[in-house]
Design a protein around this motif. Structure first.
Motif, short mmCIF file in Angstrom:
data_model
loop_
_atom_site.label_atom_id
_atom_site.label_comp_id
_atom_site.label_asym_id
_atom_site.label_seq_id
_atom_site.Cartn_x
_atom_site.Cartn_y
_atom_site.Cartn_z
N ASP A 61 46.97 35.80 36.28
CA ASP A 61 46.48 35.65 37.65
C ASP A 61 45.00 35.26 37.70
O ASP A 61 44.43 35.16 38.78
N SER A 62 44.36 35.11 36.57
CA SER A 62 42.93 34.79 36.57
C SER A 62 42.69 33.39 37.10
O SER A 62 43.58 32.54 37.11
N GLN A 63 41.48 33.16 37.54
CA GLN A 63 41.11 31.89 38.16
C GLN A 63 40.11 31.16 37.26
O GLN A 63 38.90 31.35 37.39
N PRO A 64 40.58 30.35 36.32
CA PRO A 64 39.64 29.62 35.46
C PRO A 64 38.87 28.56 36.25
O PRO A 64 39.38 28.02 37.24
N MET B 188 33.84 45.34 49.29
CA MET B 188 34.26 45.63 47.92
C MET B 188 35.54 44.86 47.60
O MET B 188 36.45 44.77 48.43
N ALA B 189 35.60 44.30 46.40
CA ALA B 189 36.77 43.54 45.97
C ALA B 189 36.93 43.68 44.47
O ALA B 189 36.18 44.41 43.80
N LYS B 190 37.91 42.97 43.93
CA LYS B 190 38.11 43.01 42.49
C LYS B 190 36.97 42.30 41.76
O LYS B 190 36.26 41.49 42.35
N ALA B 191 36.81 42.62 40.51
CA ALA B 191 35.77 41.98 39.71
C ALA B 191 36.10 40.50 39.49
O ALA B 191 37.27 40.11 39.39
N MET B 192 35.08 39.67 39.41
CA MET B 192 35.27 38.24 39.19
C MET B 192 35.58 37.96 37.73
O MET B 192 35.21 38.71 36.84
N ASP B 193 36.26 36.83 37.50
CA ASP B 193 36.64 36.46 36.14
C ASP B 193 35.48 35.85 35.36
O ASP B 193 35.46 35.92 34.14
N ASN B 194 34.55 35.22 36.05
CA ASN B 194 33.40 34.58 35.40
C ASN B 194 32.10 35.05 36.03
O ASN B 194 31.33 34.25 36.58
N PRO B 195 31.81 36.35 35.97
CA PRO B 195 30.65 36.89 36.69
C PRO B 195 29.31 36.39 36.16
O PRO B 195 28.36 36.21 36.93
N VAL B 196 29.21 36.16 34.85
CA VAL B 196 27.92 35.77 34.28
C VAL B 196 27.50 34.38 34.77
O VAL B 196 26.39 34.17 35.25
#
Length: 510
Positions: free
Chosen positions: A450-453, A365-373
């Motif tokens: 902190d997001s990862q574009p 389990m981890a944090k939600a991704m920034d670009n999951p779709v």
């Protein structure tokens, strides 16, 4: 068009050399632009070479105008040119991804990458067994440096094992070539195929030893059991663009088995005909089993992908063991599919790992991704393609392989193992997908800073490589015609042996 056959070797060689000189050597942006332009040109040359062979026929490039079997010869036929085109396309996708950040992790990334591509292309195009050794060494030397590019304890440890094993393999390769040259008096592949049937007595035993030594080397390069143990750790430790280009390196070993043991020690080899087959059969099937177990036991997406490379190598080795045109045609189609999909999966695994924070690509389990779709769509494409489900290329490739199994005894062994390996991949990738995309912490949210574009190059690299699977399925008709033609050429001695020694089609200019 006379010099088209040597351009896949010359272009990366010249580009790599220029990148080491001012004004390119000190400016990463200039290196990036020059390399991408050169790689795009190589992609165009690769596809042009495939088209040229289809319209004009097989081309020999005779360097220095030394006629076979005495000089250095490049042979551009359907199989070699298709693999060159695949290599260049894969390399272009990996380089696009590298522009995101990996090209700045250390020095000389782009020159090393160009020399790696040069070695792979040369191994596919060469018509001489000794020059196959030379190009093997070129690609291996570049790969040693690329593995440790950017530093890190894990990379260094994996590289030590990889280097030691390959140095031992190179020694065995050289000994095997020495034995074959001593017994046959030539290392031109076509000339070897012509002379091997004339051997008798103790010379046959020596030649068999040399041929089996080469099988050991090619087996190690292709990750055949029990010489596969280096691959999962090495590939999963490499940076994403390096691991992506490494996806084609196991195919160089399988291609060499098809070219050397299929042509030289094929139907026309007399006492030495199909000497590798009795070894390939059990080892290929066991490689599939071990690869499947590795996929199921892998704790991260990178390791899953690395073990999928082992699994695909076992599947392709089964095709080599079948020793018929249909199996070789299926192997070439499946090689194209598995190379591009595996390369895309390495890039995807890296991007997923970066967006999950400290958990990386591990199945926790981890944090939600920034670009999951975006990531979920292409993970689904990759998973469906790897498993072998319709409508993508993996399904067509596995159907071709299963249809190429002719006898009932062979079907009894191959069908269950190949189908169960697909089931194992389905289970492993289903677990991976549900963990990576559905199990995430809602309490650990990152701020926008902190997001990862996703960098444009990273996006382009993944789209290029993973979109190849539906495109391969869409154009499966013309592509299978091409693979059938390549297999027919390989199994026809009047074309793959006699014609190359009696009617050279192109003179080289060097």
């Amino acid at each position: 068009m006379q010099h088209l056959s040597i351009l896949p070797i010359l272009l990366p060689l010249i580009t790599g050399a220029l990148l080491l000189l001012p004004p390119l050597s000190k400016n990463i942006k200039r290196q990036r632009i020059a390399t991408l332009l050169s790689m795009f040109a190589q992609v165009v040359v690769g596809f042009a070479l495939v088209t040229h062979v289809q319209t004009e026929g097989v081309t020999q490039y005779i360097l220095g105008d030394w006629r076979p079997p005495f000089g250095i010869v490049l042979v551009a036929d359907s199989m070699s040119t298709v693999m060159v085109a695949v290599t260049n396309f894969l390399a272009f996708g990996a380089l696009c991804y590298a522009t995101g950040s990996y090209d700045r992790a250390g020095g000389y990334f782009y020159p090393l990458f160009m020399f790696q591509v040069m070695g792979i292309n040369g191994a596919f195009l060469t018509g001489d067994a000794f020059n196959l050794f030379v190009f093997f060494e070129i690609l291996l030397i570049a790969s040693y440096a690329l593995l440790v590019h950017g530093g890190g304890k894990q990379k260094t440890q994996a590289t030590v094992h990889y280097v030691i094993l390959n140095l031992a393999g190179s020694s065995v390769f050289l000994f095997g070539l020495g034995i074959l040259y001593g017994t046959l008096g030539t290392l031109n592949i076509a000339d070897m195929a012509q002379k091997v049937s004339e051997l008798d007595g103790s010379v046959v035993i020596l030649t068999k030893i040399g041929a089996l030594m080469l099988l050991v080397v090619f087996g190690m390069k292709s990750a055949m059991l029990p010489l596969h143990f280096w691959l999962p750790k090495t590939y999963s430790s490499a940076s994403a663009p390096v691991a992506a280009i490494f996806a084609v390196m196991t195919k160089v070993g399988i291609y060499s088995i098809l070219r050397i043991h299929g042509v030289v020690f094929g139907d026309e080899a007399g006492e030495l005909a199909h000497i590798a087959q009795s070894w390939l059969w059990p080892l290929a099937l066991m490689t599939i089993v071990v690869g499947t177990i590795g996929v199921l036991a892998s704790p991260s997406l990178k390791l899953v992908t690395a073990n999928l490379v082992v699994l695909s190598a076992g599947t392709l080795l089964v095709c080599a063991a079948l020793q018929n045109e249909a199996a070789t045609s299926a192997a070439l189609y499946y090689m194209i599919h598995s190379t591009l999909v595996a390369g895309g999966m390495f890039l995807l695994a890296d991007l997923i790992g970066r967006q999950r924070g400290k958990a990386e690509d591990r199945f926790v389990m981890a944090k939600a991704m920034d670009n999951p779709v975006f990531l979920a769509i292409f993970f689904s494409i990759a998973a469906v393609a790897v498993i072998g489900m319709p409508p993508f290329s993996g399904f067509i490739g596995k159907i071709m392989i299963l249809q190429s199994v002719q006898s009932a005894t062979e079907q009894m062994w191959v069908w269950p193992i190949v189908l169960l390996s697909s089931l194992g991949s389905l289970i492993a990738l289903s677990r991976a997908g549900t963990t990576l995309f559905w199990r995430y912490s809602t309490t650990n949210k990152q701020s926008n800073e902190d997001s990862q574009p996703i960098h444009l190059g990273e996006w382009l690299g993944i789209v290029l490589l993973l979109s190849a699977s539906p495109i391969l399925a869409l154009f499966a008709g013309p592509l299978t015609e091409l693979t059938n033609e390549a297999a027919a050429y390989l199994f026809n001695p009047s074309l793959s042996v006699d014609a190359l020694l009696t009617a050279p089609l192109s003179k080289g200019g060097f």
